[in-house]
Design a protein around this motif. Structure first.
Motif, PDB file in Angstrom:
ATOM      1  N   SER A  89       6.872  18.003  -2.228  1.00 41.33           N
ATOM      2  CA  SER A  89       6.348  17.901  -3.632  1.00 41.33           C
ATOM      3  C   SER A  89       5.190  16.910  -3.704  1.00 41.33           C
ATOM      4  CB  SER A  89       7.522  17.693  -4.260  1.00 41.33           C
ATOM      5  OG  SER A  89       8.186  16.769  -4.566  1.00 41.33           O
ATOM      6  N   ALA A  94       5.660  21.565  -7.238  1.00 45.16           N
ATOM      7  CA  ALA A  94       6.754  20.983  -7.707  1.00 45.16           C
ATOM      8  C   ALA A  94       7.991  20.949  -6.562  1.00 45.16           C
ATOM      9  CB  ALA A  94       7.500  21.744  -8.722  1.00 45.16           C
ATOM     10  N   PRO A 152       2.898  15.115  -7.296  1.00 44.72           N
ATOM     11  CA  PRO A 152       2.941  15.085  -8.907  1.00 44.72           C
ATOM     12  C   PRO A 152       1.633  15.848  -9.343  1.00 44.72           C
ATOM     13  CG  PRO A 152       2.541  12.943  -8.099  1.00 44.72           C
ATOM     14  CD  PRO A 152       3.034  13.628  -6.881  1.00 44.72           C
ATOM     15  N   THR A 190       1.080  25.002  -9.759  1.00 39.69           N
ATOM     16  CA  THR A 190       1.967  23.657 -10.267  1.00 39.69           C
ATOM     17  C   THR A 190       3.467  23.926  -9.685  1.00 39.69           C
ATOM     18  OG1 THR A 190       2.685  24.950 -12.528  1.00 39.69           O
ATOM     19  CG2 THR A 190       0.856  23.358 -12.450  1.00 39.69           C
ATOM     20  N   ALA A 191       3.805  25.358  -9.499  1.00 36.36           N
ATOM     21  CA  ALA A 191       5.215  25.453  -8.978  1.00 36.36           C
ATOM     22  C   ALA A 191       5.238  24.939  -7.477  1.00 36.36           C
ATOM     23  CB  ALA A 191       5.593  26.952  -9.135  1.00 36.36           C
TER      24      ALA A 191
END
Length: 459
Positions: free
Chosen positions: A352, A279, A354, A275-276
């Motif tokens: 990035s 992002a 979502p 998830t990092a």
């Protein structure tokens, strides 16, 4: 009294063992990073006098040769195996004295042609344990198709008889210590999940003992799915004699050089949480979260001839990844960069995308018709997928990513781990990616699962 300690390698689904009588010890199927075995021997206060291989391994590079050289131990390898190094040959029925213990070789072909199991006898001559390698696993057996497709049927029949031989010749209370079966693709089917077993327990639960021979053979072969492509490299490397492991830290790479490598299309791998990565990440980098599945899926997709640069939050994270990778023979590191990502971007900016879940995909369906990519393996897809999705297994994606169109693309797998790797492989201007970081059972709860004939992308 015999003391048996386990050295677990969860990333590969394997276990190595150290059995000692308090003074001397034997190591069974050690992984390449032998410092773990040496530390354990120091902890129990026993000198390693013997190292034993159950077979020429197909899923990792052995540390047996190096460990034997470092300790002066006798290196036991089946006499029938053709190897490019000095070893002490051992064959069916041979016994070796290890302090007050004895190690008896038992031929158990199936996982390989020359596979051995080792019964461990205590000072009274009682069989206390058996090290079964890729033969008898917990509630299953080792897969039989890794040597050659032409040998699979023969080896599957052999596997059936090998497991039955162990039950016929060994006491029911003898503990079973397999090398594979803890998530390894060397298991023919997932192991039972038990943390231990005995010969007697396997006699009532193992399919080689509860099915007749042809049913066992047919069922095992029908259930064999894809296995990592890097397995083809492991057997030859182990037979030739692996070089000692080198865990020297990779050379530091500054931001300007990192940018040059990315622009040149080199393998630059970001180890941070998925998830990092989603992002914010360097354009062109690949996201391989450093967690349990890391080394298997990395090895399955990596070009072993490529230059490899690692990006980590800390030097310790890079070192952990390096340790995982040398276990499958990835020794060439072009360098590493560590620290906050914004200190590494060298003016190129970050990309990035979502992160969502299956309910989020269901909501998107209500508004539009996005392209959905299923990155799971064929055997997972066989039971169905998200309706309308296109199936390209992760290990095929680099060669087939042009089959994924521009525009909005949602990517899923069984948990989000492989989907995150797939998303990083697909990320480029013109694609609007969405990572589904969710467990597959939740797709059914969201009304998305389709158990009918799955859609596939054309080759």
């Amino acid at each position: 009294m015999i003391d048996i300690r386990t050295v677990e390698t969860s990333g590969l689904g394997d276990r190595s063992y150290l059995a000692s009588d308090g003074t001397v010890a034997v190591a069974i199927d050690p992984q390449r990073d032998i410092d773990r075995v040496l530390d354990l021997a120091n902890e129990v206060g026993a000198g390693i006098t013997h190292v034993a291989e159950t077979h020429i391994h197909n899923d990792y590079v052995t540390g047996g040769l190096d460990l034997a050289a470092r300790t002066g131990a006798t290196y036991l390898v089946n006499a029938a195996d053709e190897v490019g190094f000095a070893r002490t040959p051992i064959a069916d029925g041979d016994e070796v004295t290890v302090g007050s213990m004895r190690l008896r070789a038992i031929a158990t072909p199936g996982h390989t042609h020359h596979h051995l199991s080792y019964a461990l006898l205590d000072e009274s001559g009682t069989v206390a344990a058996v090290f079964t390698g890729g033969s008898m696993l917990y509630g299953t057996t080792g897969r039989t198709d890794l040597v050659s497709p032409d040998d699979t049927v023969e080896l599957t029949h052999a596997q059936y008889h090998s497991v039955r031989r162990l039950v016929a010749e060994l006491p029911g209370e003898a503990a079973v210590y397999p090398t594979h079966g803890f998530g390894s693709f060397c298991a023919s089917t997932p192991a039972s999940g038990a943390d231990g077993s005995t010969v007697g327990q396997e006699a009532t639960t193992n399919p080689a003992l509860t099915q007749d021979e042809q049913d066992f053979v047919d069922t095992l072969i029908a259930g064999l799915g894809a296995f990592p492509t890097y397995y083809a490299r492991m057997g030859p490397a182990n037979a030739a004699g692996p070089s000692p492991v080198d865990l020297t830290p990779p050379e530091p790479v500054d931001p300007a050089e990192l940018r040059r490598r990315l622009e040149a299309g080199q393998w630059v791998v970001d180890l941070r949480d998925r998830t990092a990565f989603a992002a914010g990440h360097l354009p062109g980098s690949l996201g391989f979260e450093l967690s349990t599945p890391f080394v298997t899926y990395f090895g399955w997709t990596f070009d072993f001839d490529a230059e490899l640069t690692l990006i980590g939050e800390t030097p310790e994270q890079v070192a952990a990844a390096q340790r995982e990778l040398v276990r499958i023979g990835i020794d060439r590191f072009a360098g590493a960069a560590t620290g906050p990502l914004d200190s590494l971007e060298a003016g190129q900016g970050l990309r990035s995308y979502p992160v969502s879940d299956f309910p989020g995909l269901a909501a998107a369906f209500d508004e539009r018709d996005p392209f959905i990519l299923d990155a799971r393996r064929d055997e997972e897809r066989a039971s169905g997928g998200v309706r309308g999705s296109v199936h390209i297994p992760l290990h095929e994606l680099l060669a087939r990513r042009d089959e994924v169109p521009e525009g909005e693309v949602w990517v899923y797998c069984g948990s989000g781990y492989r989907a995150s790797i797939a998303a990083s492989m697909l990320d480029r201007p013109g694609r609007d990616l969405v990572l589904i970081n969710d467990d597959w059972p939740n797709a059914a709860e969201a009304g998305l699962a389709d158990s009918n004939e799955p859609a596939t992308a054309s080759h």
